[in-house]
Design a protein around this motif. Structure first.
Motif, PDB file in Angstrom:
ATOM      1  N   LYS A 186     -30.431   0.552  -2.209  1.00 46.95           N
ATOM      2  CA  LYS A 186     -30.189  -0.979  -3.449  1.00 46.95           C
ATOM      3  C   LYS A 186     -29.280  -1.689  -3.498  1.00 46.95           C
ATOM      4  O   LYS A 186     -29.158  -1.630  -3.848  1.00 46.95           O
ATOM      5  CB  LYS A 186     -31.405  -0.679  -4.429  1.00 46.95           C
ATOM      6  N   ASN A 187     -28.651   0.086  -4.132  1.00 46.73           N
ATOM      7  CA  ASN A 187     -26.512  -0.195  -4.749  1.00 46.73           C
ATOM      8  C   ASN A 187     -25.877  -0.641  -2.974  1.00 46.73           C
ATOM      9  O   ASN A 187     -25.946   0.315  -2.019  1.00 46.73           O
ATOM     10  CB  ASN A 187     -26.402   1.047  -4.903  1.00 46.73           C
ATOM     11  N   GLU A 188     -24.500  -1.722  -3.157  1.00 42.07           N
ATOM     12  CA  GLU A 188     -23.986  -2.202  -2.315  1.00 42.07           C
ATOM     13  C   GLU A 188     -22.811  -1.517  -1.873  1.00 42.07           C
ATOM     14  O   GLU A 188     -22.044  -1.696  -3.216  1.00 42.07           O
ATOM     15  CB  GLU A 188     -24.208  -3.598  -2.129  1.00 42.07           C
ATOM     16  N   VAL A 189     -22.437  -0.639  -1.354  1.00 48.80           N
ATOM     17  CA  VAL A 189     -21.169  -0.160  -1.326  1.00 48.80           C
ATOM     18  C   VAL A 189     -19.630  -1.054  -1.079  1.00 48.80           C
ATOM     19  O   VAL A 189     -19.955  -1.119  -0.280  1.00 48.80           O
ATOM     20  CB  VAL A 189     -20.509   0.994  -0.706  1.00 48.80           C
ATOM     21  N   LYS A 190     -19.396  -1.350  -1.970  1.00 50.07           N
ATOM     22  CA  LYS A 190     -17.948  -2.244  -1.260  1.00 50.07           C
ATOM     23  C   LYS A 190     -16.241  -0.982  -0.972  1.00 50.07           C
ATOM     24  O   LYS A 190     -16.554  -0.516  -1.930  1.00 50.07           O
ATOM     25  CB  LYS A 190     -17.723  -3.189  -2.952  1.00 50.07           C
ATOM     26  N   ASP A 191     -16.580  -1.314  -0.441  1.00 56.85           N
ATOM     27  CA  ASP A 191     -14.831  -0.195   0.835  1.00 56.85           C
ATOM     28  C   ASP A 191     -13.998  -1.122   0.472  1.00 56.85           C
ATOM     29  O   ASP A 191     -13.334  -0.120   0.991  1.00 56.85           O
ATOM     30  CB  ASP A 191     -15.553   0.086   2.081  1.00 56.85           C
ATOM     31  N   ASP A 192     -13.982  -1.749   0.002  1.00 52.74           N
ATOM     32  CA  ASP A 192     -12.242  -2.446   0.438  1.00 52.74           C
ATOM     33  C   ASP A 192     -11.974  -3.438  -1.116  1.00 52.74           C
ATOM     34  O   ASP A 192     -11.374  -3.869  -1.773  1.00 52.74           O
ATOM     35  CB  ASP A 192     -12.293  -4.208   1.516  1.00 52.74           C
ATOM     36  N   PHE A 193     -12.195  -2.059  -2.455  1.00 51.81           N
ATOM     37  CA  PHE A 193     -11.413  -1.942  -3.339  1.00 51.81           C
ATOM     38  C   PHE A 193     -10.217  -1.679  -3.528  1.00 51.81           C
ATOM     39  O   PHE A 193     -10.110  -1.953  -4.682  1.00 51.81           O
ATOM     40  CB  PHE A 193     -12.325  -0.765  -4.196  1.00 51.81           C
ATOM     41  N   LEU A 194      -9.772  -1.335  -2.734  1.00 53.69           N
ATOM     42  CA  LEU A 194      -8.274  -0.975  -2.658  1.00 53.69           C
ATOM     43  C   LEU A 194      -7.134  -2.425  -2.349  1.00 53.69           C
ATOM     44  O   LEU A 194      -6.513  -2.826  -2.853  1.00 53.69           O
ATOM     45  CB  LEU A 194      -7.983  -0.711  -1.813  1.00 53.69           C
TER      46      LEU A 194
ATOM     47  N   GLY B   9       0.219  -2.082 -11.399  1.00 48.37           N
ATOM     48  CA  GLY B   9       0.783  -0.908 -10.873  1.00 48.37           C
ATOM     49  C   GLY B   9       2.000  -0.716 -11.036  1.00 48.37           C
ATOM     50  O   GLY B   9       2.508  -1.239 -12.146  1.00 48.37           O
ATOM     51  N   GLU B  10       2.758   0.635 -11.416  1.00 44.10           N
ATOM     52  CA  GLU B  10       3.897   1.470 -12.237  1.00 44.10           C
ATOM     53  C   GLU B  10       4.863   1.737 -10.812  1.00 44.10           C
ATOM     54  O   GLU B  10       4.170   2.559  -9.993  1.00 44.10           O
ATOM     55  CB  GLU B  10       3.359   2.160 -12.932  1.00 44.10           C
ATOM     56  N   VAL B  11       6.212   1.577 -11.184  1.00 42.33           N
ATOM     57  CA  VAL B  11       6.905   2.470 -10.136  1.00 42.33           C
ATOM     58  C   VAL B  11       6.701   3.383 -10.386  1.00 42.33           C
ATOM     59  O   VAL B  11       7.262   3.993 -11.582  1.00 42.33           O
ATOM     60  CB  VAL B  11       8.189   1.236  -9.949  1.00 42.33           C
ATOM     61  N   LYS B  12       6.996   4.251  -9.466  1.00 54.12           N
ATOM     62  CA  LYS B  12       7.206   6.093  -9.755  1.00 54.12           C
ATOM     63  C   LYS B  12       7.731   6.437  -8.763  1.00 54.12           C
ATOM     64  O   LYS B  12       7.401   5.617  -6.941  1.00 54.12           O
ATOM     65  CB  LYS B  12       5.420   6.439  -9.829  1.00 54.12           C
ATOM     66  N   GLU B  13       9.441   6.755  -8.621  1.00 54.01           N
ATOM     67  CA  GLU B  13       9.614   7.724  -7.322  1.00 54.01           C
ATOM     68  C   GLU B  13      10.121   6.352  -6.112  1.00 54.01           C
ATOM     69  O   GLU B  13       9.977   6.549  -4.824  1.00 54.01           O
ATOM     70  CB  GLU B  13       8.871   8.536  -6.883  1.00 54.01           C
ATOM     71  N   GLY B  14      10.132   5.947  -6.471  1.00 54.74           N
ATOM     72  CA  GLY B  14      10.477   4.026  -5.437  1.00 54.74           C
ATOM     73  C   GLY B  14       9.216   3.778  -4.440  1.00 54.74           C
ATOM     74  O   GLY B  14       9.337   2.621  -3.861  1.00 54.74           O
ATOM     75  N   LYS B  15       8.156   3.997  -5.414  1.00 50.84           N
ATOM     76  CA  LYS B  15       6.473   3.315  -4.589  1.00 50.84           C
ATOM     77  C   LYS B  15       5.942   2.846  -5.835  1.00 50.84           C
ATOM     78  O   LYS B  15       6.626   3.383  -7.160  1.00 50.84           O
ATOM     79  CB  LYS B  15       6.483   4.549  -4.376  1.00 50.84           C
ATOM     80  N   ILE B  16       5.278   2.260  -5.327  1.00 48.41           N
ATOM     81  CA  ILE B  16       4.750   1.201  -6.375  1.00 48.41           C
ATOM     82  C   ILE B  16       2.777   2.831  -6.657  1.00 48.41           C
ATOM     83  O   ILE B  16       2.222   2.726  -4.895  1.00 48.41           O
ATOM     84  CB  ILE B  16       3.936   0.434  -5.959  1.00 48.41           C
TER      85      ILE B  16
ATOM     86  N   PHE C 137      -0.344   2.899  -7.789  1.00 51.09           N
ATOM     87  CA  PHE C 137      -1.958   1.754  -8.327  1.00 51.09           C
ATOM     88  C   PHE C 137      -2.831   2.813  -7.188  1.00 51.09           C
ATOM     89  O   PHE C 137      -3.028   2.623  -6.882  1.00 51.09           O
ATOM     90  CB  PHE C 137      -1.562   0.506  -7.204  1.00 51.09           C
ATOM     91  N   LYS C 138      -3.871   2.021  -8.471  1.00 53.05           N
ATOM     92  CA  LYS C 138      -5.065   2.927  -7.880  1.00 53.05           C
ATOM     93  C   LYS C 138      -5.610   4.469  -6.786  1.00 53.05           C
ATOM     94  O   LYS C 138      -6.365   4.338  -6.817  1.00 53.05           O
ATOM     95  CB  LYS C 138      -6.121   2.298  -6.797  1.00 53.05           C
ATOM     96  N   GLY C 139      -4.466   5.179  -8.255  1.00 54.96           N
ATOM     97  CA  GLY C 139      -4.527   6.535  -7.838  1.00 54.96           C
ATOM     98  C   GLY C 139      -3.481   6.658  -6.236  1.00 54.96           C
ATOM     99  O   GLY C 139      -3.484   8.544  -6.093  1.00 54.96           O
ATOM    100  N   THR C 140      -3.215   6.067  -5.485  1.00 55.96           N
ATOM    101  CA  THR C 140      -2.154   6.418  -4.643  1.00 55.96           C
ATOM    102  C   THR C 140      -0.829   5.708  -4.710  1.00 55.96           C
ATOM    103  O   THR C 140      -0.591   4.700  -5.380  1.00 55.96           O
ATOM    104  CB  THR C 140      -3.106   5.549  -2.978  1.00 55.96           C
TER     105      THR C 140
ATOM    106  N   GLY D  14      -2.364  -2.465   5.239  1.00 54.12           N
ATOM    107  CA  GLY D  14      -1.633  -1.704   5.523  1.00 54.12           C
ATOM    108  C   GLY D  14      -1.505  -0.875   4.832  1.00 54.12           C
ATOM    109  O   GLY D  14      -2.409  -0.356   3.901  1.00 54.12           O
ATOM    110  N   ASN D  15      -0.026   0.136   4.551  1.00 53.94           N
ATOM    111  CA  ASN D  15      -0.082   1.149   3.723  1.00 53.94           C
ATOM    112  C   ASN D  15       0.878   0.284   2.245  1.00 53.94           C
ATOM    113  O   ASN D  15       2.262   1.397   2.087  1.00 53.94           O
ATOM    114  CB  ASN D  15       0.504   2.480   4.008  1.00 53.94           C
ATOM    115  N   LYS D  16       0.876  -0.809   2.574  1.00 54.09           N
ATOM    116  CA  LYS D  16       2.220  -1.575   1.348  1.00 54.09           C
ATOM    117  C   LYS D  16       1.446  -1.992   0.037  1.00 54.09           C
ATOM    118  O   LYS D  16       0.321  -2.353   0.713  1.00 54.09           O
ATOM    119  CB  LYS D  16       3.115  -2.367   2.602  1.00 54.09           C
ATOM    120  N   VAL D  17       1.898  -2.310  -0.719  1.00 51.71           N
ATOM    121  CA  VAL D  17       1.723  -3.349  -1.986  1.00 51.71           C
ATOM    122  C   VAL D  17       1.902  -4.722  -1.695  1.00 51.71           C
ATOM    123  O   VAL D  17       2.873  -4.905  -0.817  1.00 51.71           O
ATOM    124  CB  VAL D  17       1.540  -2.730  -3.330  1.00 51.71           C
TER     125      VAL D  17
END
Length: 130
Positions: free
Chosen positions: A77-85, A91-98, A100-103, A124-127
């Protein structure tokens, strides 16, 4: 005639095997043997009729009860949303990368560490920044 105790034991064995295997198929044959085993205490029938009745009852139970029982146990009954990313947020800039959401995500331009950025989504692998 096969002993009703033996037929009941076979039915219980098949149901326990279903619990271990999880095929959702063997249980109905176990139920068929349980029903025939119970009737074996009251009615004396030949062994080949016992096996035939167990098979017929099992197939009837399989076709009538499998879908409703499977829907009851596997219907979520619970719909799982798989594209939450792919949602927007901060987001915050850390070590030259963003970060965001734990990644850590790649970004093409230079940004200062600790800088807060508005993320529109990911690809892909970019924001994608605003």
């Amino acid at each position: 005639m096969i002993s009703p105790f033996l037929v009941l034991a076979l039915g219980v064995f098949l149901i326990v095997a279903e619990l271990l295997i999880g095929s959702f198929f063997i249980m109905f044959f176990g139920l068929g043997f349980l029903i025939v085993g119970v009737f074996g205490f009251f009615i004396e029938i030949f062994w080949y009729h016992q096996i035939l009745f167990a098979a017929i009852i099992s197939v009837v139970l399989l076709f009538t009860l499998k879908k409703p029982i499977k829907n009851r146990f596997y219907n979520s009954k619970n719909e799982v949303k798989d594209d939450f990313l792919n949602e927007s947020g901060m987001g915050e800039v850390k070590e030259g990368k963003i970060y965001f959401k734990g990644t850590l995500w790649s970004y093409d331009r230079e940004l200062k560490d600790g800088e807060k950025v508005q993320v529109i989504g990911t690809k892909g692998n970019k924001v994608i920044l605003k």
